[in-house]
Design a protein around this motif. Structure first.
Motif, PDB file in Angstrom:
ATOM      1  N   PHE A 356       0.986  -0.918   0.136  1.00 40.85           N
ATOM      2  CA  PHE A 356      -0.319  -0.054  -0.105  1.00 40.85           C
ATOM      3  C   PHE A 356       1.180   0.885  -0.304  1.00 40.85           C
ATOM      4  CE2 PHE A 356      -2.584   3.717   2.412  1.00 40.85           C
ATOM      5  CZ  PHE A 356      -3.471   3.502   1.418  1.00 40.85           C
ATOM      6  N   ALA A 357       1.568   1.891   0.484  1.00 39.57           N
ATOM      7  CA  ALA A 357       2.939   2.070   0.892  1.00 39.57           C
ATOM      8  C   ALA A 357       3.826   2.568  -0.255  1.00 39.57           C
ATOM      9  CB  ALA A 357       4.098   2.054   1.760  1.00 39.57           C
ATOM     10  N   THR A 358       3.290   1.625  -1.283  1.00 37.19           N
ATOM     11  CA  THR A 358       5.119   1.928  -2.308  1.00 37.19           C
ATOM     12  C   THR A 358       4.338   1.774  -3.765  1.00 37.19           C
ATOM     13  OG1 THR A 358       5.946  -0.288  -1.564  1.00 37.19           O
ATOM     14  CG2 THR A 358       6.415  -0.613  -3.776  1.00 37.19           C
ATOM     15  N   PHE A 359       2.820   2.024  -3.373  1.00 39.95           N
ATOM     16  CA  PHE A 359       1.534   1.850  -4.927  1.00 39.95           C
ATOM     17  C   PHE A 359       2.238   3.980  -5.346  1.00 39.95           C
ATOM     18  CE2 PHE A 359      -1.100   3.141  -7.917  1.00 39.95           C
ATOM     19  CZ  PHE A 359      -1.427   1.513  -8.826  1.00 39.95           C
ATOM     20  N   ASP A 360       1.800   4.454  -5.921  1.00 41.17           N
ATOM     21  CA  ASP A 360       1.919   5.053  -6.365  1.00 41.17           C
ATOM     22  C   ASP A 360       0.785   5.621  -6.527  1.00 41.17           C
ATOM     23  OD1 ASP A 360       2.547   8.309  -6.623  1.00 41.17           O
ATOM     24  OD2 ASP A 360       3.049   8.276  -8.577  1.00 41.17           O
ATOM     25  N   TRP A 361      -0.553   6.010  -5.235  1.00 44.78           N
ATOM     26  CA  TRP A 361      -1.962   6.797  -5.389  1.00 44.78           C
ATOM     27  C   TRP A 361      -1.955   7.992  -6.273  1.00 44.78           C
ATOM     28  CZ3 TRP A 361      -4.771   2.158  -4.440  1.00 44.78           C
ATOM     29  CH2 TRP A 361      -4.164   1.942  -4.209  1.00 44.78           C
ATOM     30  N   HIS A 362      -0.916   8.894  -6.093  1.00 48.08           N
ATOM     31  CA  HIS A 362      -1.432   9.800  -6.962  1.00 48.08           C
ATOM     32  C   HIS A 362      -1.057   9.727  -8.764  1.00 48.08           C
ATOM     33  CE1 HIS A 362      -1.341  14.688  -7.916  1.00 48.08           C
ATOM     34  NE2 HIS A 362       0.106  14.076  -8.315  1.00 48.08           N
ATOM     35  N   SER A 363      -0.234   8.935  -9.046  1.00 45.79           N
ATOM     36  CA  SER A 363      -0.713   8.136 -10.602  1.00 45.79           C
ATOM     37  C   SER A 363      -1.202   7.944 -11.684  1.00 45.79           C
ATOM     38  CB  SER A 363       0.808   7.826 -11.004  1.00 45.79           C
ATOM     39  OG  SER A 363       0.327   6.293 -10.397  1.00 45.79           O
ATOM     40  N   ILE A 364      -2.741   7.576 -10.782  1.00 44.67           N
ATOM     41  CA  ILE A 364      -3.403   7.293 -10.675  1.00 44.67           C
ATOM     42  C   ILE A 364      -4.595   7.633 -10.583  1.00 44.67           C
ATOM     43  CG2 ILE A 364      -2.456   4.495 -11.225  1.00 44.67           C
ATOM     44  CD1 ILE A 364      -4.612   3.924  -8.747  1.00 44.67           C
ATOM     45  N   ALA A 365      -4.514   9.365  -9.719  1.00 46.04           N
ATOM     46  CA  ALA A 365      -5.887  10.018  -9.630  1.00 46.04           C
ATOM     47  C   ALA A 365      -6.552  10.375 -10.725  1.00 46.04           C
ATOM     48  CB  ALA A 365      -4.960  10.952  -8.024  1.00 46.04           C
ATOM     49  N   PRO A 366      -8.022  10.759 -10.653  1.00 48.97           N
ATOM     50  CA  PRO A 366      -8.538  11.447 -11.976  1.00 48.97           C
ATOM     51  C   PRO A 366      -7.860  12.814 -12.011  1.00 48.97           C
ATOM     52  CG  PRO A 366     -10.558  10.208 -10.576  1.00 48.97           C
ATOM     53  CD  PRO A 366      -8.452  10.180  -9.921  1.00 48.97           C
ATOM     54  N   ARG A 367      -7.511  13.165 -11.576  1.00 49.51           N
ATOM     55  CA  ARG A 367      -7.096  14.908 -11.966  1.00 49.51           C
ATOM     56  C   ARG A 367      -5.561  14.422 -12.562  1.00 49.51           C
ATOM     57  NH1 ARG A 367      -6.390  19.463  -6.785  1.00 49.51           N
ATOM     58  NH2 ARG A 367      -5.217  21.497  -8.725  1.00 49.51           N
ATOM     59  N   THR A 368      -4.948  14.344 -12.117  1.00 51.32           N
ATOM     60  CA  THR A 368      -3.480  13.432 -12.248  1.00 51.32           C
ATOM     61  C   THR A 368      -3.807  13.490 -14.373  1.00 51.32           C
ATOM     62  OG1 THR A 368      -2.464  12.533 -10.996  1.00 51.32           O
ATOM     63  CG2 THR A 368      -1.604  12.198 -12.143  1.00 51.32           C
ATOM     64  N   LEU A 369      -4.851  11.787 -14.207  1.00 50.05           N
ATOM     65  CA  LEU A 369      -4.516  11.336 -15.016  1.00 50.05           C
ATOM     66  C   LEU A 369      -5.390  12.410 -16.856  1.00 50.05           C
ATOM     67  CD1 LEU A 369      -6.235   7.714 -14.090  1.00 50.05           C
ATOM     68  CD2 LEU A 369      -3.564   8.501 -14.943  1.00 50.05           C
ATOM     69  N   LYS A 370      -6.214  13.514 -16.105  1.00 49.28           N
ATOM     70  CA  LYS A 370      -6.615  14.102 -17.064  1.00 49.28           C
ATOM     71  C   LYS A 370      -5.336  15.233 -17.496  1.00 49.28           C
ATOM     72  CE  LYS A 370     -11.333  14.576 -14.648  1.00 49.28           C
ATOM     73  NZ  LYS A 370     -12.155  15.497 -13.883  1.00 49.28           N
ATOM     74  N   ARG A 371      -4.831  15.208 -17.302  1.00 46.26           N
ATOM     75  CA  ARG A 371      -3.883  16.088 -17.192  1.00 46.26           C
ATOM     76  C   ARG A 371      -2.124  15.177 -18.197  1.00 46.26           C
ATOM     77  NH1 ARG A 371      -2.227  20.313 -12.520  1.00 46.26           N
ATOM     78  NH2 ARG A 371      -5.396  21.264 -12.177  1.00 46.26           N
ATOM     79  N   MET A 372      -2.379  14.705 -17.901  1.00 42.25           N
ATOM     80  CA  MET A 372      -1.274  13.588 -18.280  1.00 42.25           C
ATOM     81  C   MET A 372      -1.626  13.386 -19.673  1.00 42.25           C
ATOM     82  SD  MET A 372       1.587  12.166 -16.723  1.00 42.25           S
ATOM     83  CE  MET A 372       1.065  11.469 -15.017  1.00 42.25           C
TER      84      MET A 372
END
Length: 514
Positions: A356-372
């Motif tokens: 759980f601590a290793t996974f980059d949760w920010h990378s799959i957040a909807p807000r991040t995915l919209k801008r990526m």
């Protein structure tokens, strides 16, 4: 004593020399050696990692088809050696699943002696690759691949725990839940003792005291009762043996280096420090050679255990790595019966928390995915998919990096633009080329000129462009040839120094003369 040198002068000279030497030694000694708080953190972190290493090493031994002691010996020698010669402090190296998968067929077909010989040869290959600068290739790994690598790692860590939660007594599930609750809540009380260690101790005491029948570390296999002894692999030292083990050894060297360097880069980011990747590459080779001579199955950086050490326990120095290996043998040899009683549920809870601590949760957040950018998301997804499908982090990194290169090449290929400016008197035309000319963009360059309609003199202005490869030179030669076939001349101007150098060297030399 020389004549004319008083006794007290000699004594003073010796005293000042001793003071100077002591001061110099203090300057070489790391600051953390005199910090009790750091010592406590490092010692406890090493103990937690050692406890988590035992079932992992046994499991990887089973994958490789060897006795559990072989994997435990490898974890001990890898950790202790890399703590001294490695380039990334606080990173844990031990027996790993990736290495086990590579060398398992060799052990199955030829036996343990050949496996040990392959481990030693893999170490030699890693030293050679490190000396040749293989670590520098890490700068070509894009961020999207790194994020995919981290997320895939977290998924693999969790997937490795699923078998420990399948077809088990019902008591395993509340024990796992209790372990997770302890690791979440205990840091709110104090951070002096690592929460994973508290969780392991409490759950072990509860299961033993209450007589709860659940799978334990002892169920994984017998722990060694003595230290490993050095020796040579039991193989004939012939060319035939070398040709048999070399492919496996080279594959192991590549997989081990890639996992270790990616893990080192990850720890660099977490700790906001830099590490010596070349030293780490050579150190991995030395550690595998030492491990082979002590009869271990070899290994590389262990990402899950490194996360326990660095992210969960807060370790930052080589001491934790060294103690992880040392504690591992102490626990197995001196406290084997106690360690055997540790419930697997406690270690599963630790690894789930690490996942759980290793996974980059920010990378799959909807807000991040919209801008990526779509290409970045694609590379990340392909990296994760390849790693999860193959259970091989190295394959995922290679495929992800190649995908990123293809996407980059396609994107840059369209950045080369050609604009034409006709001379007022109609006797010449100037084509201004803007952008990067390389194999992808140069393919479209040839079709952007009006060979039939242009006047007798054509000027190609490359002052806003750069020639990168032979494909671009060949494209310019093709343009000149097409105009020459119509009796028209071409003049190329504005070349910068590197472009002029490669154009002058290759122009007219890339097609056979008739």
């Amino acid at each position: 004593m020389p004549l004319g040198v008083p006794e007290y002068d000699r004594s003073a000279s010796l005293a000042s020399s001793a003071v100077f030497s002591a001061a110099r030694l203090r300057g070489l000694r790391p600051d953390w050696l005199s910090d009790p708080k750091v010592w406590r953190t490092e010692i406890l972190a090493g103990l937690v990692v050692a406890l988590a290493l035992i079932p992992e090493a046994i499991s990887f031994s089973i994958i490789a088809g060897v006795d559990p002691a072989i994997g435990l010996f490898a974890s001990f020698t890898m950790a202790v050696t890399i703590a001294i010669v490695g380039g990334r402090p606080a990173m844990i190296s031990a027996a790993t699943g990736a290495v086990a998968l590579v060398i398992a067929p060799l052990n199955r077909e030829h036996g343990l002696g050949y496996l040990i010989a392959a481990v030693i040869l893999a170490g030699v290959f890693q030293i050679a690759l490190g000396a040749l600068g293989a670590a520098k290739l890490m700068r070509f790994v894009p961020r999207s691949v790194m994020v995919g690598f981290v997320n895939a790692l977290a998924i693999l860590i969790f997937m490795a725990q699923v078998p420990e939660m399948s077809n088990v007594p019902w008591a395993v599930y509340p024990l796992i839940a209790a372990g997770l609750a302890l690791m979440v809540l205990f840091p709110k009380v104090t951070k002096v003792v690592p929460a994973p260690l508290v969780s392991i101790v409490i759950l072990t005491v509860v299961t033993v005291a209450a007589g709860i029948a659940v799978p334990t570390v002892g169920d994984k296999g017998a722990l060694p009762s003595s230290l490993p002894m050095p020796g040579l692999p039991d193989v004939p030292f012939t060319l035939d043996t070398l040709t048999t083990i070399a492919p496996y050894a080279f594959a192991m060297a590549l997989v081990g280096l890639m996992e270790s360097l990616m893990t080192a880069k990850l720890v660099d980011d977490i700790t906001d420090t830099r590490s010596n990747k070349t030293r780490e590459s050579i150190g991995q080779g030395i550690a595998n050679i030492v491990t082979g001579f002590f009869g271990g199955m070899g290994g590389c950086a262990m990402i899950g255990q490194t996360m326990i050490n660095v992210k969960v326990s807060g370790a930052r120095t080589r001491l934790s790595t060294f103690l992880a290996g040392a504690f591992l043998m102490v626990l197995c040899i001196a406290l084997g019966p106690v360690v055997s009683d540790i419930p697997m549920a406690a270690l599963v809870a630790v690894m789930i928390m690490v996942s759980f601590a290793t996974f980059d949760w920010h990378s799959i957040a909807p807000r991040t995915l919209k801008r990526m950018p779509t290409g970045e998301i694609t590379v990340m997804a392909i990296t994760v998919g390849c790693v999860v499908a193959t259970h091989n982090l190295a394959i995922g990194v290679v495929v992800g990096s190649l995908t990123a290169v293809v996407i980059f090449a396609r994107r840059v290929a369209h950045l080369a633009e050609v604009t034409a400016v006709a001379d007022p008197d109609g006797t010449s035309v100037v084509y201004r080329v803007t952008g990067e000319l390389f194999f992808a963009s140069s393919n479209e360059l040839v079709g952007q000129f009006d060979y039939a309609g242009d006047p007798a003199k054509v000027v190609i202005d490359l002052s806003a462009a750069h020639i990168w490869d032979a494909s671009s030179v060949a494209a310019l030669d093709a343009i000149e040839t097409k105009y020459a076939q119509r009796g028209k001349t071409v003049e190329i101007i504005g070349l910068n120094e590197p472009s002029a150098r490669i154009h002058g060297k290759l122009s007219g030399e890339l097609t056979p003369s008739h």
